[in-house]
Scaffold this active site. Structure first.
Site, PDB file in Angstrom:
ATOM      1  N   PHE A 129       0.842  -1.158   0.045  1.00  9.71           N
ATOM      2  CA  PHE A 129       0.034  -0.100  -0.009  1.00  9.71           C
ATOM      3  C   PHE A 129       1.089   1.446  -0.094  1.00  9.71           C
ATOM      4  CE2 PHE A 129      -2.343  -3.413   1.775  1.00  9.71           C
ATOM      5  CZ  PHE A 129      -3.571  -3.510   1.118  1.00  9.71           C
ATOM      6  N   GLU A 130       0.506   2.319  -0.777  1.00  6.61           N
ATOM      7  CA  GLU A 130       1.353   3.283  -0.980  1.00  6.61           C
ATOM      8  C   GLU A 130       0.395   4.602  -0.608  1.00  6.61           C
ATOM      9  OE1 GLU A 130       3.880   3.178  -4.159  1.00  6.61           O
ATOM     10  OE2 GLU A 130       4.290   1.043  -3.796  1.00  6.61           O
TER      11      GLU A 130
END
Ligand SMILES: *[C@@H]1O[C@H](CO)[C@@H](O)[C@H](O)[C@H]1NC(C)=O
Ligand SMILES: *[C@@H]1O[C@H](CO)[C@@H](O)[C@H](O)[C@H]1NC(C)=O
Length: 332
Positions: free
Chosen positions: A172-173
Site C-alpha cells: 500500500f502506498e
C-alpha cells in the site's frame, strides 16, 4: 577416500536440492524476489515485451515472484497490465478478471519451486483499506476463498482457478485503515490451513525506505506477523543510490534502521528484510548498478535480518543484461 568423497558430495547434492527448490527460505541471506505483472518496461511487442508468468519461472536464480496487483480489496479487483491480455471477465461479475492462464502458470512456477505472492495495492490503489474491523475480517476471508486453497462448497469466483497463491503482500502506498485486523485474520486462516497439512503461507510487505513507512505503519508496528518485507530502496533519499561504499556507518542509506525494526518492533522477531532495488534505469529513482550495487548488497549482508534482494520489475530486469548476474554474484 575417493569413494567416500563421492558419497559425501552426492549426499551434499541431495541435501542442496530441496533448498534450491524451496522458494523463499527464511534461513537464507540470498533470496531473490522479482515483481511481475505491471510491464514497467512498457513494451507492447518485441524482445522486451512482458512474457507470461511461466516464462520467468525457468530462471533458477529467482526464488520469489510477487504478482502485481490485486488493486481492489473489497470488491476484489486484479490488474496485470499487459499480462491481463489473456484474461476475460466473469459473466457473474464483469469487474473481476478471470485469468486461467495465470492460474496455470502459478502452478507451473510452484512446481519449479517458486514462491508466488499476490501483491495487494500498488501506486494506483486508492481504496483506503476498510471502514471497520468487521469489513476487514470479512475481506480477508473472501480473498482467502478466492486466492487461497479451494474451499469445498464455496461459490466464490476464483480468478486463478484451482491455483492457491503462497501468500499476500502489503504494497500500500497511500493511507489505509484497519489493515491490522485484515492481516491478523489472513494469518489465522493461513496458520489453520498449514496446521491441517497444507503448505506454509506467507505475509509480506513492500514499504518504502523512509522509516516508519506511512502507508503500512500500523501493520508493521507489531500489528501483523510478516515473514519477510521487501523494502523499496528507491524513489527516496534513503535509497540504494545513497549507499557510500567503504563506510562502516551509513548516514543516509537506512538498512540499519530497518534491522533495528526487525529486532525490536516486528511481531515476528525472525522477519527477513530484502533490499529492494530498481532493476533498470527507468524502473525507479536512484537506479544503481555494477560495483556500487554489489557493495551495498555485500554491506547489507552484515545484518541478522538480511534475507536477499528484491527487484522491480521483471520486464525491466529482462531488458537489462547482466543485472541479475551481478545481484546473484554479490549475494554469494
Ligand atoms: C502493452 O503495454 C504497452 C505499454 O503500456 C502498450 O504500448 C501496448 O499497446 C500494450 N500491448 C497490448 C497488446 O495491450
Ligand atoms: C497469451 O497467451 C499466449 C499463448 O500462450 C502467450 O504466447 C502470450 O505470451 C500470452 N500473453 C500474455 C500477455 O501473457
Amino acid at each position: 577416500m575417493a569413494s567416500t568423497r563421492a558419497l559425501t558430495s552426492l549426499a551434499g547434492a541431495l541435501a542442496v536440492l530441496p533448498t534450491a527448490l524451496a522458494g523463499f527460505d527464511a534461513g537464507s541471506k540470498s533470496n531473490v524476489a522479482v515483481y511481475w505483472g505491471q510491464n514497467s518496461f512498457g513494451q507492447g511487442s518485441g524482445p522486451n515485451v512482458q512474457e507470461r508468468l511461466a516464462h520467468y519461472c525457468q530462471n533458477t536464480d529467482i526464488d520469489i515472484i510477487p504478482i502485481a496487483f490485486l488493486n481492489g480489496l473489497a470488491p476484489p479487483e486484479i490488474n496485470f497490465a499487459n499480462a491481463s491480455d489473456n484474461c476475460t471477465t466473469f459473466p457473474e461479475d464483469p469487474s473481476l478478471q478471470d485469468c486461467p492462464q495465470i492460474g496455470e502458470d502459478i502452478v507451473t512456477c510452484q512446481e519449479a519451486g517458486k514462491t508466488i505472492i499476490l501483491s495487494m495495492g500498488g501506486a494506483t490503489y486508492s481504496g483506503g483499506g476498510f471502514s471497520s474491523e468487521q469489513d476487514a475480517t470479512a475481506a480477508a476471508q473472501n480473498l482467502w476463498a478466492m486466492f487461497g486453497p479451494e474451499q469445498e462448497g464455496s461459490d466464490v469466483l476464483r480468478p486463478f482457478g484451482s491455483a492457491s497463491v503462497d501468500g499476500f503482500d502489503y504494497d500500500f502506498e497511500s493511507a489505509t485503515s484497519n489493515m491490522v485486523p485484515f492481516g491478523v485474520e489472513l494469518r489465522r486462516l493461513m496458520d489453520e490451513a498449514t496446521a491441517a497439512g497444507d503448505k506454509p503461507y506467507y505475509i509480506t510487505a513492500a514499504p518504502q525506505c523512509p522509516f516508519p513507512d506511512a502507508a503500512n505503519k500500523e501493520a508493521l508496528d507489531g500489528g501483523v506477523f510478516f515473514d519477510f518485507i521487501m523494502i523499496q530502496f528507491y524513489n527516496n533519499f534513503c535509497g540504494i543510490n545513497s549507499f557510500v561504499p567503504g563506510q562502516e556507518e551509513q548516514a543516509t542509506f537506512n538498512m540499519q534502521t530497518w534491522d533495528d525494526w526487525a529486532a525490536s518492533t516486528s511481531l515476528n522477531p525472525d522477519v527477513k528484510i530484502m533490499l529492494g532495488v530498481p532493476a533498470n534505469q527507468g524502473a525507479g529513482g536512484g537506479y544503481t548498478e555494477g560495483e556500487a550495487l554489489a557493495a551495498a548488497i555485500e554491506w547489507s549482508g552484515r545484518f541478522a535480518s538480511f534475507g536477499g534482494v528484491m527487484m522491480w520489475d521483471m520486464s525491466q530486469l529482462y531488458a537489462n543484461d547482466g543485472f541479475l548476474e551481478n545481484v546473484v554474484g554479490a549475494l554469494g
